[in-house]
Enzyme design. Structure first.
Site, mmCIF file in Angstrom:
data_model
loop_
_atom_site.group_PDB
_atom_site.id
_atom_site.type_symbol
_atom_site.label_atom_id
_atom_site.label_comp_id
_atom_site.label_asym_id
_atom_site.label_seq_id
_atom_site.Cartn_x
_atom_site.Cartn_y
_atom_site.Cartn_z
ATOM 1 N N SER A 14 0.694 -0.993 0.327
ATOM 2 C CA SER A 14 0.091 0.316 0.179
ATOM 3 C C SER A 14 0.655 1.035 0.636
ATOM 4 C CB SER A 14 -1.099 0.238 1.617
ATOM 5 O OG SER A 14 -1.157 1.548 1.789
ATOM 6 N N HIS A 39 -1.055 -1.149 -4.368
ATOM 7 C CA HIS A 39 -2.500 -0.775 -3.631
ATOM 8 C C HIS A 39 -2.660 0.678 -3.404
ATOM 9 C CE1 HIS A 39 -6.172 -1.146 -1.368
ATOM 10 N NE2 HIS A 39 -6.136 -0.401 0.244
ATOM 11 N N ASP A 41 -4.323 4.370 -2.295
ATOM 12 C CA ASP A 41 -5.864 4.491 -1.314
ATOM 13 C C ASP A 41 -5.735 6.103 -1.449
ATOM 14 O OD1 ASP A 41 -6.199 1.960 0.556
ATOM 15 O OD2 ASP A 41 -3.534 2.510 0.864
ATOM 16 N N MET A 43 -8.073 9.170 -0.541
ATOM 17 C CA MET A 43 -9.391 9.676 0.503
ATOM 18 C C MET A 43 -9.852 11.116 0.398
ATOM 19 S SD MET A 43 -7.007 7.942 3.670
ATOM 20 C CE MET A 43 -5.839 6.245 3.687
ATOM 21 N N HIS A 72 -8.089 2.290 -3.997
ATOM 22 C CA HIS A 72 -9.068 1.644 -3.438
ATOM 23 C C HIS A 72 -10.305 2.947 -2.680
ATOM 24 C CE1 HIS A 72 -9.429 0.262 1.769
ATOM 25 N NE2 HIS A 72 -10.931 1.299 0.841
ATOM 26 N N MET A 74 -11.804 5.419 -0.907
ATOM 27 C CA MET A 74 -12.708 6.475 -0.164
ATOM 28 C C MET A 74 -12.963 7.605 -0.148
ATOM 29 S SD MET A 74 -9.590 4.314 2.736
ATOM 30 C CE MET A 74 -8.155 4.074 1.212
ATOM 31 N N MET A 143 -11.960 -4.241 5.647
ATOM 32 C CA MET A 143 -11.136 -3.843 6.043
ATOM 33 C C MET A 143 -11.266 -4.239 7.509
ATOM 34 S SD MET A 143 -10.386 -1.150 4.353
ATOM 35 C CE MET A 143 -9.316 -0.542 5.867
ATOM 36 N N GLY A 148 -8.775 4.825 7.111
ATOM 37 C CA GLY A 148 -7.793 6.190 6.408
ATOM 38 C C GLY A 148 -6.432 6.301 7.005
ATOM 39 N N PHE A 149 -6.438 5.563 8.115
ATOM 40 C CA PHE A 149 -4.672 5.684 8.390
ATOM 41 C C PHE A 149 -3.970 4.096 8.115
ATOM 42 C CE2 PHE A 149 -7.745 9.139 10.565
ATOM 43 C CZ PHE A 149 -6.867 10.137 10.466
ATOM 44 N N GLY A 150 -3.069 4.570 8.043
ATOM 45 C CA GLY A 150 -1.902 3.368 8.092
ATOM 46 C C GLY A 150 -1.374 2.456 9.543
ATOM 47 N N GLY A 151 -0.639 2.414 9.565
ATOM 48 C CA GLY A 151 0.138 1.377 10.586
ATOM 49 C C GLY A 151 -0.733 1.369 11.651
ATOM 50 N N ASP A 181 -6.855 -5.704 3.799
ATOM 51 C CA ASP A 181 -6.728 -4.539 4.045
ATOM 52 C C ASP A 181 -6.386 -3.805 5.472
ATOM 53 O OD1 ASP A 181 -5.230 -1.836 3.223
ATOM 54 O OD2 ASP A 181 -6.977 -1.214 2.057
ATOM 55 N N GLY A 183 -3.195 -3.267 9.286
ATOM 56 C CA GLY A 183 -2.882 -3.632 9.907
ATOM 57 C C GLY A 183 -2.008 -5.349 9.730
ATOM 58 N N GLY A 203 0.949 -1.776 4.488
ATOM 59 C CA GLY A 203 1.143 -0.453 4.639
ATOM 60 C C GLY A 203 2.641 -0.833 5.213
ATOM 61 N N SER A 204 2.461 -0.671 5.948
ATOM 62 C CA SER A 204 3.380 -0.673 7.151
ATOM 63 C C SER A 204 4.802 -1.786 6.603
ATOM 64 C CB SER A 204 3.323 -0.451 8.488
ATOM 65 O OG SER A 204 2.222 0.011 8.370
HETATM 66 C C1 DX5 Z 1 -6.362 2.580 5.223
HETATM 67 C C2 DX5 Z 1 -6.190 1.378 3.818
HETATM 68 C C3 DX5 Z 1 -4.558 1.182 4.240
HETATM 69 C C4 DX5 Z 1 -3.113 0.740 5.134
HETATM 70 C C5 DX5 Z 1 -2.448 -0.094 4.791
HETATM 71 O O1 DX5 Z 1 -7.281 3.394 4.916
HETATM 72 O O2 DX5 Z 1 -7.173 1.007 3.426
HETATM 73 O O3 DX5 Z 1 -4.702 0.476 2.464
HETATM 74 O O4 DX5 Z 1 -2.650 1.897 3.627
HETATM 75 O O5 DX5 Z 1 -1.654 0.008 6.481
HETATM 76 P P1 DX5 Z 1 -0.677 -0.598 7.099
HETATM 77 O O6 DX5 Z 1 -1.091 -2.140 6.492
HETATM 78 O O7 DX5 Z 1 0.185 -0.059 7.741
HETATM 79 O O8 DX5 Z 1 -2.186 -1.314 8.289
HETATM 80 ZN ZN ZN Z 2 -6.584 0.170 1.519
#
Ligand code: DX5
Ligand code: ZN
Length: 224
Positions: A14, A39, A41, A43, A72, A74, A143, A148-151, A181, A183, A203-204
């Site tokens: 991601s 991927h 994102d 937003m 994706h 959002m 999901m 909304g956020f990674g990590g 998608d 964590g 992502g992370s």
């Molecule tokens: C969150 C995103 C994810 C995010 C995943 O809204 O849809 O795609 O980037 O990031 P990690 O893998 O760090 O949770």
């Molecule tokens: Zn995503």
């Protein structure tokens, strides 16, 4: 008798967790590192409490990367922007049912634009939203965090949902990708795949690693 090995999941890094000052290099690096999809994102600060990027940036990255672009969305509404994302180079477009009143129409539009349609289920969204659109769907995305956020931390209660959707897909008899998608880590990837997922969005876990190829190989290897 030796049990056949479960198929390896596809790995989709991601972009949200990448270094935004070096986006072209980052997408080229995960492609070289063996990623299956990229991927992306999108937003809007309205459907989710964060703002990222739109079609112009995706169109620019298209020139640096041959991986399928898994977009994706959002954003709400999504329908007025589907054509722009298709023109920018999206291969898959995934929408949330809560983003508009006509999910079926959105999926039809995505397909008419030549892209693979997908539905994204938030942690609180029940799976019966898929009942009457499943024939139009190529990808279901669960999901495992609130979008909304990674990590963020994986919500373990989503494992049951992944299993239930895997059964729904098996009953339908069509091949549909089941992606997860949010964590995803080296510690939980095996459980996610065992529950029925065949695509891991990370992502992370990928962009936070020193060695992208090793991270992707390690995630892909969880089912073996
Ligand atoms: C969150 C995103 C994810 C995010 C995943 O809204 O849809 O795609 O980037 O990031 P990690 O893998 O760090 O949770
Ligand atoms: Zn995503």
């Amino acid at each position: 008798m030796v049990q056949p090995a479960a198929a390896s999941p596809l790995i989709a890094p991601s972009l949200l967790a990448s270094d935004f000052t070096r986006l072209g290099e980052e997408v080229a690096a995960v492609e070289r590192a063996g990623a299956d999809w990229l991927h992306l994102d999108v937003m809007d600060g309205h459907f989710v409490p964060n703002i990222t990027f739109g079609p112009p940036l995706i169109g620019s990255l298209r020139r640096h990367c041959r991986l399928p672009f898994d977009v994706h969305l959002m954003i709400a509404p999504a329908d007025p922007y589907l054509e722009a994302f298709a023109e920018a180079g999206a291969d898959h477009m995934l929408v949330h049912p809560e983003a508009g009143p006509h999910l079926h129409r959105s999926l039809q539009t995505i397909r008419a634009l030549g892209c693979k349609p997908g539905v994204v289920l938030n942690p609180a969204t029940p799976i019966d939203v898929l009942d009457y659109v499943i024939d139009l769907v190529e990808i279901v995305l669960v999901m495992s965090v609130n979008p909304g956020f990674g990590g963020q931390h994986f919500i373990a209660g989503q494992l049951d949902k992944i299993g239930a959707i895997r059964e729904m897909i098996a009953r339908g008899g069509r091949s549909i990708r089941l992606a997860v998608d949010g964590g995803v880590t080296f510690a939980n990837a095996a459980d996610i795949v065992a529950a029925g997922a065949d695509v891991l969005i990370a992502g992370s876990a990928v962009f936070g690693a020193d060695d992208y190829a090793a991270a992707i190989a390690r995630l892909r290897g969880v089912a073996k």
